[in-house]
Design an enzyme around this catalytic site. Structure first.
Site, short mmCIF file in Angstrom:
data_model
loop_
_atom_site.label_atom_id
_atom_site.label_comp_id
_atom_site.label_asym_id
_atom_site.label_seq_id
_atom_site.Cartn_x
_atom_site.Cartn_y
_atom_site.Cartn_z
N GLU A 116 0.82 -1.22 0.00
CA GLU A 116 0.00 0.00 0.00
C GLU A 116 0.86 1.27 0.00
O GLU A 116 0.32 2.37 0.17
CB GLU A 116 -0.94 0.03 1.22
CG GLU A 116 -1.89 -1.14 1.35
CD GLU A 116 -2.95 -1.24 0.25
OE1 GLU A 116 -2.98 -0.34 -0.62
OE2 GLU A 116 -3.70 -2.21 0.24
N HIS A 139 -2.89 2.60 7.99
CA HIS A 139 -3.97 1.73 7.53
C HIS A 139 -4.08 0.55 8.49
O HIS A 139 -3.07 -0.03 8.88
CB HIS A 139 -3.66 1.23 6.11
CG HIS A 139 -4.54 0.10 5.69
ND1 HIS A 139 -5.91 0.24 5.52
CD2 HIS A 139 -4.28 -1.20 5.42
CE1 HIS A 139 -6.43 -0.92 5.15
NE2 HIS A 139 -5.46 -1.81 5.09
N HIS A 141 -7.32 -2.48 10.33
CA HIS A 141 -8.60 -3.17 10.14
C HIS A 141 -9.45 -3.13 11.43
O HIS A 141 -9.62 -4.16 12.08
CB HIS A 141 -8.35 -4.63 9.75
CG HIS A 141 -7.50 -4.81 8.53
ND1 HIS A 141 -6.84 -5.99 8.25
CD2 HIS A 141 -7.21 -3.97 7.51
CE1 HIS A 141 -6.19 -5.87 7.10
NE2 HIS A 141 -6.38 -4.65 6.64
N GLU A 169 -17.55 12.76 22.11
CA GLU A 169 -16.17 12.98 21.68
C GLU A 169 -16.00 13.01 20.16
O GLU A 169 -15.11 13.67 19.63
CB GLU A 169 -15.34 11.83 22.27
CG GLU A 169 -13.86 11.98 22.19
CD GLU A 169 -13.14 10.68 22.60
OE1 GLU A 169 -13.80 9.62 22.71
OE2 GLU A 169 -11.92 10.74 22.78
N HIS A 210 -13.10 -3.85 4.60
CA HIS A 210 -11.65 -4.03 4.67
C HIS A 210 -11.03 -3.29 5.86
O HIS A 210 -10.40 -3.91 6.70
CB HIS A 210 -11.02 -3.56 3.35
CG HIS A 210 -9.53 -3.70 3.30
ND1 HIS A 210 -8.84 -3.90 2.14
CD2 HIS A 210 -8.60 -3.66 4.28
CE1 HIS A 210 -7.54 -3.98 2.41
NE2 HIS A 210 -7.38 -3.84 3.70
ZN ZN Z 1 -5.66 -3.89 4.81
#
Ligand code: ZN
Length: 272
Positions: A116, A139, A141, A169, A210
């Site tokens: 990525e 990134h 999950h 918040e 994802h």
């Molecule tokens: Zn991922």
């Protein structure tokens, strides 16, 4: 002169990857982080003077030429980074033509940057246009946010309003709301470009089914941002677990009061 291995940057990426793993956001080799550093930041280190390898980026990153990135390796486990940072992390410098990155430290056993990395760099380019202090792309999950992408319509306004109303918040931490891209194949320049386009307006972008891309000025801030979004999604999950009947919630007027009180501007497209 100190070694980059002992730097606060390596130490902090180790801490954050471990914390993210312990949250359950980075099973197996899930997740990746990049931290942008400047020539000034790295000038004090004695062990960055020769290029170990040159990597092909696969897209034009000339907007970032000369910038340094400390980035997690492809295929490696967040769980392990803290134990072997010199294998699972690398420090690269974007070449002047923008097509390559020179590896200066790390990836000692031949590793490559995360698949990525182009997506990260595209997001860095976009965030730098908004705020020159932005240094981090992360990134991961987060479970409840991913779950939300199955049960809720994939609409930025309604998801942002939902998350704002799950806890006081939320609006304070992400007043712009969150961006959403369609489901796309990870690791492609297409999802990288779609994410970067959203990064112009949002610091958090959901990848349905994802995970999430988050950005910020520091690793702590970026982690805290994702943590806050995921906490809101977790409360939503728990409401479902308690039967799903919402009897009262934060109202639009109360959101407006909150924004006023904390001197943040709620995204006017989501809350007028
Ligand atoms: Zn991922």
């Amino acid at each position: 002169m100190t070694s980059f291995s002992d730097s606060k940057y390596v130490q902090k990426v180790c801490e954050i990857t471990q914390a993210s793993y312990q949250e359950g956001w980075d099973e197996r080799n899930g997740g990746n982080v990049s931290l942008r550093l400047t020539a000034d930041d790295v000038s004090e280190f004695s062990d960055l003077n020769h290029v170990k390898r040159t990597l092909d980026l696969g897209f034009d990153a000339s907007a970032l030429a000369g910038e340094y990135f400390l980035v997690t390796a492809t295929g490696r486990y967040f769980r392990n980074v803290i134990h072997q940072p010199n294998l699972d992390l690398g420090l690269v410098r974007i070449t002047s033509d923008g097509q390559h990155a020179d590896l200066l430290w790390g990836y000692d056993d031949g590793a490559q940057p995360t698949s990525e990395f182009p997506s990260h760099l595209m997001s860095h380019i976009e965030r730098l246009k908004v705020d020159a202090n932005q240094r981090v792309v992360m990134h991961c999950h987060p479970t409840n946010l991913i779950a939300l992408s199955f049960t809720h319509e994939l609409n930025e306004k309604s998801i942002s309003l939902l998350l704002w109303k799950m806890q006081a918040e939320s609006l304070v931490v992400f007043p712009e709301g969150i961006g959403v891209v369609p489901y796309m194949t990870p690791g492609t320049n297409e999802i990288g470009q779609a994410t970067a386009t959203k990064m112009h307006d949002f610091r958090v972008v959901m990848w349905p089914h994802h995970g999430v891309f988050g950005t910020g000025t520091t690793l702590d801030e970026t982690f805290g941002l994702i943590e806050t979004v995921e906490k809101a999604a977790t409360i939503y999950s728990q409401i479902g677990a308690q039967g799903g009947q919402i009897k009262q919630s934060i109202t639009d007027d109360q959101l407006r009061d909150l924004a006023k009180s904390f001197q943040v501007t709620a995204n006017p497209h989501f809350l007028s």
